[in-house]
Design a protein around this motif. Sequence first.
Motif, short mmCIF file in Angstrom:
data_model
loop_
_atom_site.label_atom_id
_atom_site.label_comp_id
_atom_site.label_asym_id
_atom_site.label_seq_id
_atom_site.Cartn_x
_atom_site.Cartn_y
_atom_site.Cartn_z
N GLU A 909 9.34 -1.03 6.01
CA GLU A 909 10.16 -0.09 6.77
C GLU A 909 11.23 0.52 5.87
O GLU A 909 11.74 -0.15 4.95
N PRO A 910 11.63 1.74 6.15
CA PRO A 910 12.68 2.36 5.33
C PRO A 910 14.00 1.55 5.39
O PRO A 910 14.66 1.38 4.38
N ALA A 911 14.31 1.09 6.57
CA ALA A 911 15.59 0.37 6.69
C ALA A 911 15.63 -0.87 5.82
O ALA A 911 16.64 -1.21 5.21
N ASN A 947 23.32 -3.35 9.24
CA ASN A 947 23.27 -3.00 10.66
C ASN A 947 22.03 -2.16 10.98
O ASN A 947 21.35 -2.40 12.00
N THR A 948 21.70 -1.20 10.11
CA THR A 948 20.51 -0.37 10.30
C THR A 948 19.25 -1.24 10.30
O THR A 948 18.36 -1.09 11.13
N PHE A 949 19.21 -2.17 9.36
CA PHE A 949 18.06 -3.09 9.26
C PHE A 949 17.85 -3.79 10.59
O PHE A 949 16.75 -3.83 11.13
N PHE A 950 18.95 -4.36 11.12
CA PHE A 950 18.76 -5.09 12.36
C PHE A 950 18.39 -4.16 13.52
O PHE A 950 17.66 -4.55 14.42
N ASP A 952 16.54 -1.43 13.26
CA ASP A 952 15.21 -0.84 13.11
C ASP A 952 14.09 -1.84 12.86
O ASP A 952 12.93 -1.51 13.07
N VAL A 953 14.44 -2.97 12.39
CA VAL A 953 13.37 -3.84 11.89
C VAL A 953 13.30 -5.12 12.72
O VAL A 953 14.34 -5.71 13.06
N ARG A 966 11.06 -10.33 4.48
CA ARG A 966 12.27 -9.91 5.17
C ARG A 966 13.32 -11.02 5.16
O ARG A 966 14.49 -10.81 4.87
N LEU A 967 12.84 -12.24 5.48
CA LEU A 967 13.78 -13.38 5.49
C LEU A 967 14.34 -13.62 4.08
O LEU A 967 15.53 -13.92 3.90
#
Lengths: 986, 986
Positions: A909-911, A947-950, A952-953, A966-967
Amino acid sequence: MQDALLALQRYWTDRGCMIVQPFNTEVGAGTMNPATILRVLGPEPWHVAYVEPSVRPDDSRYGENPNRLQTHTQFQVILKPDPGNPVEVYLGSLEALGIDIRAHDVRFVEDNWAAPALGAWGLGWEVWLDGLEITQFTYFQQAGGRSVEPVSVEITYGIERILMALQNVGHFKDIAYADGITYGEVFGQSEYEMSRYYLDDADVSINQELFEAYATEARRMLDARLPVPAHDYVLKCSHTFNVLDARGAISTTERARAFGRMRALAREVSALWAERREELGYPLGVVAPPEPAVRPELPTVTGPRTVLFEIGLEELPPHEVTQQIAAVRTAVTEKLAATRLAHGAVTVDGTPRRIAVLVADVADREPDAEKTMRGPKLAAAYDADGKPTKAAQGFARGRGVPVEALERIEVGGVEHVGVTVPEPGRPAAEVLSDLFAAVVTELRADKNMRWRDGKLSFTRPIRWLTALYGETAVPVAVSSLLSGRTTRIRRTAETPVVDVPSAESYVDLLASHGITLGEADRRAAIVARAGELATAAGGVLDVDGEAAVIAEVTNLVEEPNPLVGSFDPKYLELPPQILTTVMRKHQRYLPVRDADGTLLPHFVAVANGPIDTDAVRAGNEAVLRARYEDAAFFWRADLKIAPVDMKAGLAKLTFADKLGSMADRAERIAATATDLARLVDLADAERSTVDRAGALAKFDLASSMVIELSSLAGTMAREYAKRAGETDAVATALYEMELPRGGGGDVPTTVPGALLALADRLDLLTGLSAVGEKATGSSDPFGLRRAAVGVVTILRAFPQLAPITLTAGLRAAAAHAAVDVTDEVLADLHEFLVRRYEQQLTDAGHDHHHIDAVLPLADAPAHADATLAELGKLAHDDDFVDLAQALARVRRIVPAGTPAAYDPTALVEPAEQALHRATAAVAVDLPEHPTLATFVPVAGALTTPINTFFDDVLVMAEDPNLRASRLGLLATIRDLAAPLLDWSAL
Amino acid sequence: MQDALLALQRYWTDRGCMIVQPFNTEVGAGTMNPATILRVLGPEPWHVAYVEPSVRPDDSRYGENPNRLQTHTQFQVILKPDPGNPVEVYLGSLEALGIDIRAHDVRFVEDNWAAPALGAWGLGWEVWLDGLEITQFTYFQQAGGRSVEPVSVEITYGIERILMALQNVGHFKDIAYADGITYGEVFGQSEYEMSRYYLDDADVSINQELFEAYATEARRMLDARLPVPAHDYVLKCSHTFNVLDARGAISTTERARAFGRMRALAREVSALWAERREELGYPLGVVAPPEPAVRPELPTVTGPRTVLFEIGLEELPPHEVTQQIAAVRTAVTEKLAATRLAHGAVTVDGTPRRIAVLVADVADREPDAEKTMRGPKLAAAYDADGKPTKAAQGFARGRGVPVEALERIEVGGVEHVGVTVPEPGRPAAEVLSDLFAAVVTELRADKNMRWRDGKLSFTRPIRWLTALYGETAVPVAVSSLLSGRTTRIRRTAETPVVDVPSAESYVDLLASHGITLGEADRRAAIVARAGELATAAGGVLDVDGEAAVIAEVTNLVEEPNPLVGSFDPKYLELPPQILTTVMRKHQRYLPVRDADGTLLPHFVAVANGPIDTDAVRAGNEAVLRARYEDAAFFWRADLKIAPVDMKAGLAKLTFADKLGSMADRAERIAATATDLARLVDLADAERSTVDRAGALAKFDLASSMVIELSSLAGTMAREYAKRAGETDAVATALYEMELPRGGGGDVPTTVPGALLALADRLDLLTGLSAVGEKATGSSDPFGLRRAAVGVVTILRAFPQLAPITLTAGLRAAAAHAAVDVTDEVLADLHEFLVRRYEQQLTDAGHDHHHIDAVLPLADAPAHADATLAELGKLAHDDDFVDLAQALARVRRIVPAGTPAAYDPTALVEPAEQALHRATAAVAVDLPEHPTLATFVPVAGALTTPINTFFDDVLVMAEDPNLRASRLGLLATIRDLAAPLLDWSAL
C-alpha cells in the motif's frame, strides 16, 4: 558520695525495697546482677535496691578523662510490680539526695533500652537534671528473650554524674567521696592500674582461655540445671569478652561467635531460672494482677455541653505526642460519627503528659430512632393457609415480637416479612463512657509497652483519665483505670492533683497552672522567647534549620521556659559540627549564631515550668562544658593518630554477621569506588583522590570522637584528614562519602565524593541483601532504604556519572562482596532502587503518566530525569502530543517479541510505503544517542505517515508475509522510539 | 538485716569512715578486699567500712545447715590509725544495732588472727554477745609479711549471726531480711546452687586451668608494677583454690605448691603496693605519730603512805592476767629493792583490764647516803715526793673534788686512794615515777603487739595509768601515756571513768563498782556461786575437773556473774564428750552433772557485771542450741558415711610439707603399729585389732564433726566405729591412739591402743625431725614435745611392751618414714625422748641420784621405772647401801674400756682370790635377766669381799700382768652390775 548512697539506700528501704550487695563478679551494669536480670522474670514480686560498681573496660581512660571511668557506680532499683506511680516515687529520691526538684529542671527524655546479648529490652527515659542525664528509667519488657509479667520498673542512677553536678566539680576525681577525701584520692590508683590492664597489659591468649573456660562451665551448669552458677559464668564470660575487646583483640569472627554464644547461654539461663522458680513454687509469692475498675452508675446529664476527655500519661516520646493527638482525633471523630450523638467541633491537643479531647455542644442523649429488620421472604413466611411458617415464627421470636407484628417490606424488589423496632437514643454519659473506653483500649504507638495494667498497651503508661460532661464527671472504666474529675499538673506543684470544675474551663485551668495544652502554642511560645533570648545575647536562632530540635523540645515540656546559657569561647576552636551536634543531639539546645551564621558561645535550652533560672542555667552550662571538654579530649587524642593508623582500628568494629569487620567493608568500598571510577571519564587528580580517599575510607569510625558521636562520621574524617595533611579534595571526598545522611540531606558535590558515597551504599545494599536482610515497611535496621535513596539521589545529582547505571553499580559492588550475590538478589535490588526513584518522582509531584513513561530509563536516573524534564516541557506541545499518540498506537499494536525487521519490498500500500520511507529517513536523521529533545524534532516526521498508515492499512493482512512485513515496519518504529521512554504510558 | 547494715554504715560514717563497696571478685573475707589488705600497709591514714559477702566454698551446706553458708555477710571496719578507744567506739556500734549493751553480756575473748597465705597476723579478740561470737576485733600487726605502721584496728562483724541473735531465730534462712521477706526466700536458691557447684559440680580440670591462668596474670601484673590488677588475680587464685579444695580436688603436692605460690604473690603485691604508694607521694597523707607525754612537775609528798600504780589495759588473754601479775610483782619488788626507798608489803593483783600494784608504807623520800669511790692504788697516786701523780689528779678531777680531798681506802687488802661523796635521797615521787615508767616500758608477754603508741609493745594495748601516793597523784610518763588519778570501771557504767580518792581506798572503790581486783577472790566467788546454781539445778559442778575453764573465766571478767542455763535434753543422746567439748572449748561453760557424773541438761556461764539475767541466759542457751544443732547435724551426716569411706577424705588433708597427706601418715602409722606388734607377745585378737584399727587410723579427721571440733579426734572415731559395727576393741583402739592428749591426760588402757598411739607419735617424731623441725623452748608448733612425752608415758604404762625400746620404736617408725631418717636424727630423737623421761621423773619428785642411776635404762622406760621403784625401797637398806658403795668403788677405779676378763691364776693375794671366788659364785647365782630386786640379795655377797679387796690389795701393781688381772676382775664385777643401774650415780 557515700552519703548519697546511704540516702538512696535509706529512701528505697523506706519504700519497701530490699537492699542487696553488688555482685561479686565483675558486671558491666547493675542490670546484669541476678537481682535484676533474673529476678525480673516470673510472677514473683521483687523490690530491691543496690549499689553496683559497673566495670566497663572499654571506658578505661587511665583516670584522665573527667567523665569516664573503667568502674563507675550505679545505684539500681527494681520495682516489681510497677507501683503505679514510680515516676513520683523516683522524684522523691532526688529530694532525698538533696536536689531541690522545684528549683531544678527535671525532664524525662525518651530513651529506650535494649541489651540484645541479654535478650532484654524496655521502654523509658533518660532523666535529665538541668540537661544532665542522671538516671535511666525503664519499664522492663523482656529479659532473656522472655516477656516479663508483671513488668518491672528499673531505675539506674549514675552516681558519679549526679555527684559531679551536686558538688559542682568538673572531674570525677574531685568528687568529695567522704569528709576530706576525694574520689581520686581513693580510687585514682585503681583507675589508672585497671585501665593499664584493660587497655595495654591484659594477656590476650590467657583471657581467651578464660572465656572458653567460663563458657564451658556455664554450659555444664545449665546441663546440671543450676541457673545461679551458670549466670555467674555468663557474667564472667561477658567481662572477659569486654577485656579482650578493650585490648583490641576481638576479631570479627570471634566477636560474632562470642556474642552468639553468650546470647544463647543467657537465654538458657533465663529460661532455666524461670523454670526453677516455678518448680520451687515461687518462694516469694505471686503478684496479683490489679483489680479491674468497676464503673459506677452513670450520671444523667443535661446539655448540650462541652465534653472533656483527658488521657493522663507518663512522658510520651516527643514524636508520639504529635502522632497520638492525630490518632485520638481520628478515633474520637470516627467513633462519634458511628453514634447518633449530636455534637460540635472535636478538638484534640496534648502535651507529653496528656492527650485531651474537647467536643463542643454535645447533646445530652442520642435521639430515638427506629430500625427495620428483614425476615424471611414473604413466600416462605406464610403457608398456603396464610399462616406464619416456622421460619416466620422463629424470626419474630428472635426479635422479641409477636408473629402478628411482622410487616411486609420490600428489599431489592423482593417482598419479605420484617419488623421495625424502636432504637431509643442512649444517654450521652453512656455513649461517651463506652466510646472513650474504646479509644483508650485501642491506643497504639510505634513502640508499645506494658506496665502495671497488663491489659493495656501503649508507648508509655496511662496513669489517669478525666472525663467531664460540662461540670459532670462521666465515669470511664478501662481495665484497672477509672476516670475522675481531677487532672494532674506539674509534679512539683504544691497540689499536683487538681479538680477540673468543668470541661469548658479545662484549658484555662491548665493554663492557670502554667501548662500550655496546644502543641502549636508551645512551639510558638518557644520560638518567640528563644528568639528574644538569642537577640539579647547578640545573635539569632535559625528557626527553620533547628526545626527538628524545636519540634522535639516542644513535646518534652508542658510549660516551656527557655533560658539562655553560654560556654567558654575557647571551644569555638573545635569544628562547629561537633559543637552543634552535641547541642542538638545530646542536649536539645538551640545554637545561637551571628548574622552570618557563625556560632556564638551561647545556646538556648528549654526548661519545664518555673525553676531557679540561674541554677538551671549553671547546670546546663556545666553539662555542656563537660561534653565539650570530652569532645576536646577526643579531638586532641584523635589528632595524635594518623588517619591510616586510626583506620587499623576498624578491624575491631563488626559490620554485620558474615560481612566481616568495618575494615573489610572499607576495603570493599575502596575497591568498588575504583571500579566505578573506571566506568567514567575522570581527570587524573580525581582518580587519585578516589584512590587515596578509598584507602582511608571510614577511618574516622575508629576515632574516639565518632565512637562517641556517631553522627559526626565523615565530618571528623574531613577534619582529621585535613589536619593530617591530606589534600582538600581527599578530605572532602571522605566527608562526602557519608552523604546524603538521610532523605533530603546534602549530597556530595565532587565526583570522587559521589563515587565513594555510591560505593559505600552499593556495598551495603549488595552485602546485606545477599545475606538475606530486607527492609520492610516497619523495620529497616540496617538502613537499606536510606542507602537506596542515597544511590538514586547521587546518580540523579551527577549526570556525568550516567555510565554508572544501577545495574553497573550493583554489579561492581557485587564483584567485591564478601558473599556470593546471586542474579536474583541483584534483580530484586534493582527493582528496589527503581521503586525508590519512582517514589522520589511521585513525592516531587510529577505526573504519574510521565513517571511511568520514564521509568524504563531509571537504570540511569539522571537520564530519566532529563527525559522527564523534556517531557514536562513538551507536554503541551501539540506536535509532541500527536507524535506520542502515534507512537503509542504503534506500540500498542505490535505484539511483544516482534522483531524489528521487515522486507520493504513486501509492502504494497502507498501508506505503508510512505511510512517505510519516513522511518528510514528518521533513522538516518536521528543522532546516535538521541534524547527526547533531539528525538522529537526528527521523529515528528513520522506522525503523519503513522496516522495515515493506520487509516489506510489493515495491519493484520491475511497474507502472512505481508502481515509480517507490516508488523516489522511498526516494530522498527517502536524500537526507534523505545529507548526514549515508554510511549504507551503517556 | 538490711536495716542493720544501714545502721552500721551510718554509725561508722558518722565516725569518719568512708563506705566502699564489696569487692567485685569473690573473696573469702572482708580482709582480702584491697580496702583492707593493701590499705593497712604504709603510713597513710585509712578509715573505711564496708559490707563484704564472703564466699567460702568449704562452708557450702546446700543451705541446710542452720549456721553455715557458702556466702555469709561480713561488715568490715578498718581504723588506721587506732583511734585510742576503738573498743569503746565499737561498743557504740552495737548500740546503733539496737543491742542494749547494759542488759547483755559483751565480752572480749582472746583470739589471735593469722592468715599465713597473706603473710598477715594480728592480736585481738572474738567479741561475745551472751556467749555468741559476733565480731572479730584485731590489731593488725603484719600484712604481706610486712609490719604495719601505724597499726590498724580491724573490726569484722558476722552479720548473719548477729541477726539470728537479735531476731531470735534458729536458722539463717529465717532471718527477716527485709519487711516480710526472709533471708532464705532471697538467698535460699543461691545457697543451694552455689553449694552444688562448689561441692559437686565444679569441673576440676577447668578450675585448675583457671588457677594457672590467674596466677600467670598476677605474675605478669607484678612484673608490670601494677599491684591492683595483680591483687585482683591473687584473689581469683585464692577463690579458685578454695573451689578446688571444696571439690576435694587438691592433692598434697598441689596444695603445698599452690599455697606457696599464692603466698609469694601476695607478699609481692604488698611490697609493690607499698612502693607504689610511696612513689605516688602518699596521696592520702601520712599519719603523725602520737605526741610523747610530757611529765609535769612532780609533787612533794608526805608519808609514809600507800602507793597505787594501776596499768589500765584492754582485755588481756586470761593466762596473761596471771603471768603479768607475777611479772609486775617481780619487777616492782626488784626495782624497789634497787632504791633506798623504805616501803612495806608489795601487793600486785589484777583483772583482764588492769594490773594494780599496791605498796604499803612507802616513805616520802630515800634517806641520804654516802658513796666511796676507789681511785688508783696508793703507790701510783703519789710520787716519791708525796705529790699526787697525774693519775690521782685525774681521778679527783673526774669525781669533782680537789685532789686534797682524796683519802686512803683499802680494797681487798690493797691500799688505794678514794673519795666519799654524799648520795642525797630522792623524793618518793621521783623514785616512783621513774620506777613505774620503767615497769610499763619493760612489760612483755608471750605474744606482744603494737597499737597506736609505736614505742610500747605488750600483749594488748595499755590505755591508761593511775599512780597515787596516798591522795596525791604522781605523774608517770611513758611514751604518749601520762598517768592520772582516775581509773576506769565497766564501760557500760553511767560514769565509766571515776576518780580514785586515795591509794588506800582503791580496792574498795573498785569493789563499790562491782570489780573484784583479786584473781583468787574472783575464782572463789565463781566457784561458790556456780556451785549454788548447780545445786539449785539439781546437780553438781566438778570444780577440779573444770579447773582449766574456771581459771579462764576468772580472767575473762572483772565482775563475775555466774548464771545457769539449760538445753534441750534431746541433745544428751549425743556422745557426752561432744557436749562438754562444745561447752568448755567453745563457750567456756561449766557442765552440770548429777551425782554419778552423768551430764544434766544445764550449764553455768559466767557473765560480766550486772546484766539482764533472763536475756543473757536466753542468749547463751540459743548459742548452745545452735552449736548442738550443728553438732547433731554433723553427727547425723557423719553417721551416713562408713569409716572406710570417710578415711578416703584424709587424702585432702595435708600433714606437713614433704610428709604427704594425712592419708599417707595414717598408712605409716598402721605399718609402724604392725611392726611394733611383732616385737611383743600378743594374743591373735589383739593383733587383728591392731591391724583393723590401723586400717581405719585417723579416719575421723575427715568427719564433719572433727573438722569442726578437732579436739574430738579419737572420740568420734570410737563413736563412729562402734556405730559402724566395728568391735569394741577396734573402737577403743581408735580412741586410744589419740591418747594421751597432753601432759597428765589419760593414757591408753589396751595394748592395741597403746601400740597405735606409739606408732602415731613415733611417726610424727621421726618424720618431722627428719625434715628439720625441732621443738624449741618457746615454740613447738607440731607438738613434738607432747608426742615425745606421749611415747614415754605409754611405754611406762605398759611394762609388757618393754621389747619396744625407744631405739626399737624409733627404728620401726623410721623404716616407714616418707623421708630418709639419718642415724644422727635418731640419736637426737632418742636423747630428746630420754630427756622427757628424765623431766617426768624430776617432776614426780624422785631423788636426782636415783634418776641419774636409772637413766641408762631409759631406753626401756618401764624397766627403768621398776628399777627406780626398787631403788626407792632399797634406799634405806644398809646392805644395799653397802653394796652400792662397794660397786661404786669398783666402777670408779676401773678405767673405761677395761675388758671384763682376767686370769684367775695370776691373782696372788687372798683378798683378791676371795673376790674372784665370790664373783664367780654370784655370776652363777644371778638370774638370767636380773632386776634390782633379784640382783641385790645375790650380789650382796660381794660387798665384803670388795671392801676387803680394796683394803688389802693395791690394784695398781707394778707387775703389768697382775695389774691387768686385778682390773679384769673388777671390770667383771662392774659388768655384772652395770645393766641394773649407774651405780656411780648413787
